[in-house]
Design a protein around this motif. Structure first.
Motif, PDB file in Angstrom:
ATOM      1  N   LEU B  46       1.155  -1.113  -0.488  1.00  0.00           N
ATOM      2  CA  LEU B  46      -0.078   0.259   0.187  1.00  0.00           C
ATOM      3  C   LEU B  46       0.642   1.224  -0.157  1.00  0.00           C
ATOM      4  O   LEU B  46       2.267   0.839   0.755  1.00  0.00           O
ATOM      5  N   GLY B  68      -2.006  -1.569  -3.939  1.00  0.00           N
ATOM      6  CA  GLY B  68      -3.012  -0.756  -3.236  1.00  0.00           C
ATOM      7  C   GLY B  68      -1.974   0.616  -3.707  1.00  0.00           C
ATOM      8  O   GLY B  68      -1.120   1.012  -3.295  1.00  0.00           O
ATOM      9  N   TYR B  81      -6.071   1.071   5.966  1.00  0.00           N
ATOM     10  CA  TYR B  81      -5.227   0.140   5.738  1.00  0.00           C
ATOM     11  C   TYR B  81      -5.619  -1.141   6.649  1.00  0.00           C
ATOM     12  O   TYR B  81      -5.618  -2.279   5.582  1.00  0.00           O
ATOM     13  N   ILE B  84      -8.908  -2.447   4.136  1.00  0.00           N
ATOM     14  CA  ILE B  84      -8.582  -2.909   2.893  1.00  0.00           C
ATOM     15  C   ILE B  84      -8.275  -4.656   3.648  1.00  0.00           C
ATOM     16  O   ILE B  84      -8.744  -5.339   2.738  1.00  0.00           O
ATOM     17  N   LYS B  87     -10.631  -7.194   4.685  1.00  0.00           N
ATOM     18  CA  LYS B  87     -11.704  -7.320   3.221  1.00  0.00           C
ATOM     19  C   LYS B  87     -10.744  -8.602   2.839  1.00  0.00           C
ATOM     20  O   LYS B  87     -11.720  -9.321   2.208  1.00  0.00           O
ATOM     21  N   ILE B 181      -5.863  -2.961  -5.690  1.00  0.00           N
ATOM     22  CA  ILE B 181      -6.619  -2.475  -4.783  1.00  0.00           C
ATOM     23  C   ILE B 181      -7.101  -0.901  -5.063  1.00  0.00           C
ATOM     24  O   ILE B 181      -6.523  -0.124  -4.790  1.00  0.00           O
ATOM     25  N   VAL B 183      -9.163   2.088  -3.019  1.00  0.00           N
ATOM     26  CA  VAL B 183      -9.519   2.437  -1.342  1.00  0.00           C
ATOM     27  C   VAL B 183     -11.173   2.830  -1.602  1.00  0.00           C
ATOM     28  O   VAL B 183     -11.696   3.301  -1.759  1.00  0.00           O
ATOM     29  N   PRO B 184     -11.750   1.851   0.198  1.00  0.00           N
ATOM     30  CA  PRO B 184     -12.802   1.471   0.478  1.00  0.00           C
ATOM     31  C   PRO B 184     -13.650   3.013   0.496  1.00  0.00           C
ATOM     32  O   PRO B 184     -12.501   3.977   1.157  1.00  0.00           O
TER      33      PRO B 184
END
Lengths: 265, 334
Positions: B46, B68, B81, B84, B87, B181, B183-184
């Protein structure tokens, strides 16, 4: 009123910890009468709470999980100025790893009622995992900042703190309620005073077991711990030990000679 | 045939777009664990402006990198962090997650472990797969070496310090798969890293020093500690400490050597007023020559070094310093 919870742990006196050995047969600790003391870093956590209380109107609850004897360190925290002491003690809590310990402490914090901040020492001197603070925060579903060395702003719902980092720090803004784990750089813990000890005599420690916490047996203690000790091996040194003999001067002379011969100085 | 096992994961860490050494070391060792489990090694990376970096993780032995790459991920942000990785772990079911024992790793690892309802072993000095295909995390404690297992829950998690495992030989021909991935969007955002400030380290760097002098509880008081510091100075050595010495406030946390501190491998190590507790000793097991100075002839430290001096260090160290200076003086004249 602003409510502070401080989590503390009774640990074998770190100065005598070398006397503790593991019995290879039973895999249990042979404590050899090493006294239990307040975990050194937890003094800084309590001091953070006491300094806040000196400035604002605040109430400090101290919470510990441990055997009945751990009541002594809760008492010590009361003598240092905490308002209420709780000891989570039950045979079912024994053998807990960091995960089960954090779960039990989080349940104790919830039972104690609303809170604004939770202070913990960064790590315990015996387990030294640093896991309990962040895991308590996870169970309470609140944020955590570990290794704080300075509280920059602590007015209102957002606090700003400096968290220790390799060769530096992180400046973190966090919404309370939150958990903070503290380092030695944060403050200088006060010492016990005679008047504090006298006052603490009148304060009672609340003891909660598994019944009072209302938690299932399989989520605490050894049963609630995901990790466990599987085997214990002894560590053998590969070095040939030579103890240098003679007068002080001679020993120093021999040592320098050996280090020169080995090419290390 | 049993069902195939989930991958071995490494949470890679970057500072200013540079991947830390420990991340490569964990991928290198992760390969061995993955071979024993017949599975793959995958890294989570990330950061921001990290498009080119997965290549380095492949070269170290990674098979797949979850990348990410977003301004919001440039520096460690605990909530994002954690979210992510939680999940992703629930989706991909890794068998093992390895995390560096850095300031970030020590906070992030327990956050992930608690979210995933699993165990986490701190600051391991070795990791092996046992006969039941379970991860054994080795930690020193109380004069023995404990193997910690997490038998029933997955993933199995551990943190490991820099230097515990060697740097893998990079194989630039290795390639792998990059999975981006996002970022939510829905996270609480109750915590934010505003800034990361790096300061010049004080004193000599322990990890790169060729001579390390370390003091323990036996130093007794700040004056004693200064005496030990004097020895370090004469030898141009880095000064380290045991946990009790840090607890006493004589030494800074960054100078702690051992399982929960730094792992060092100098040419020469001199331990003064310390008892040889394993938590400390594992941090210097890579030293070439080891010396202990302690007034207790029965101290366990004398079973773990090359040369032992049984004497009161307050008396011995000044004499030792004089002899070192004598030798250094001779060097200059010839």
């Amino acid at each position: 009123m602003f409510k502070i919870v401080v989590c503390v742990k009774a640990v074998p006196d770190p100065k005598e910890a070398c006397n503790i050995k593991i019995d290879p047969a039973t895999k249990t600790l042979m404590r050899c009468d090493v006294p239990m003391v307040l975990n050194p870093l937890d003094k800084y956590a309590l001091e953070a709470a006491l300094q806040f209380k000196a400035e604002f109107d605040a109430h400090i609850s101290v919470l510990s999980m441990g055997p009945p004897e751990a009541g002594n360190i809760v008492k010590e925290c009361l003598a240092l100025g905490a308002d209420r002491g709780f000891l989570l003690s039950d045979r079912a809590f024994a053998g807990a790893d960091a995960f089960a310990t954090a779960y039990t402490l989080a349940k104790g914090i919830e039972k104690n009622g609303p809170y604004d901040v939770v202070f913990c020492g960064m790590a315990s001197s015996d387990g030294s995992t640093e896991w309990v603070g962040p895991e308590i925060a996870t169970f309470l579903k609140i944020p955590v900042v570990t290794r704080i060395k300075e509280i920059v702003e602590y007015n209102g719902q957002w606090w700003t703190v400096k968290a220790e980092l390799e060769n530096g720090y992180r400046l973190v803004r966090v919404q309370i309620p939150a958990v903070f784990t503290v380092t030695r750089e944060l403050n200088t813990p006060r010492r016990l005073s005679f008047s504090g000890i006298i006052k603490a005599r009148k304060k009672e420690i609340t003891r909660w077991g598994i019944q009072e916490l209302g938690v299932p047996e399989e989520s605490v203690g050894l049963k609630g711990s995901p990790s466990m000790v599987s085997t214990i091996a002894s560590m053998d040194s590969r070095r040939k030990v030579e103890i240098l003999e003679g007068k002080r001067e001679e020993k120093a002379e021999q040592l320098v000679q050996r280090l020169v011969n080995a090419g290390v100085i | 045939m049993g069902k195939s096992r989930g991958p071995v994961w490494v949470i890679a860490e970057q500072i200013d777009c540079r991947i830390l050494e420990v991340s490569f070391q964990l991928i290198g060792h992760g390969r061995k664990l993955a071979a024993a489990l017949d599975t793959t090694v995958e890294a989570i990376l990330l950061g921001h402006k990290m498009e080119e970096h997965p290549r380095q993780l492949f070269a170290a032995g990674g098979d797949r990198v979850y990348l990410g790459n977003d301004p919001e991920l440039a520096v460690y942000q605990p909530e994002i962090y954690t979210e992510i990785i939680e999940k992703l772990a629930k989706e991909r079911q890794p068998e093992i997650i390895l995390v560096g024992s850095t300031a970030m790793g020590r906070e992030l690892a327990p956050l992930i472990a608690a979210r995933l309802d699993t165990g986490l072993t701190a600051h391991c000095i070795d990791l092996v797969i046992d006969g039941n295909k379970v991860l054994e995390s080795r930690i020193p404690a109380y004069g023995g070496l404990l193997s910690i297992i997490c038998p029933d829950r997955r993933p199995q998690m551990a943190t490991i310090a820099t230097g515990v495992f060697p740097n893998p030989e990079p194989d630039e021909s290795r390639t792998g798969e990059i999975i981006p991935i996002e970022v939510p969007k829905k996270i609480p955002r109750r915590i934010q890293t505003l800034e990361v400030v790096r300061e010049e380290p004080e004193g000599m760097d322990l990890e790169s020093a060729t001579i390390v002098v370390a003091g323990g509880a036996g130093a007794g008081d700040p004056a004693g500690w200064r005496k030990i510091a004097g020895l370090a100075e004469v030898l141009n050595a880095a000064l380290g400490a045991t946990r009790p010495a840090v607890d006493e406030g004589w030494a800074a946390l960054e100078t702690m050597i051992g399982q929960s501190g730094k792992m060092v491998s100098p040419e020469l190590y001199i331990g003064v007023g310390l008892s040889g507790e394993l938590q400390h000793m594992v941090g210097i097991s890579g030293a070439k020559i080891m010396v202990a100075i302690n007034n207790d002839a029965k101290s366990p430290v004398f079973e773990q070094v090359d040369y032992g001096i049984v004497d009161d260090y307050r008396e011995f160290v000044p004499v030792f310093i004089e002899k070192i200076k004598e030798y250094q003086g001779k060097l200059k004249t010839c």
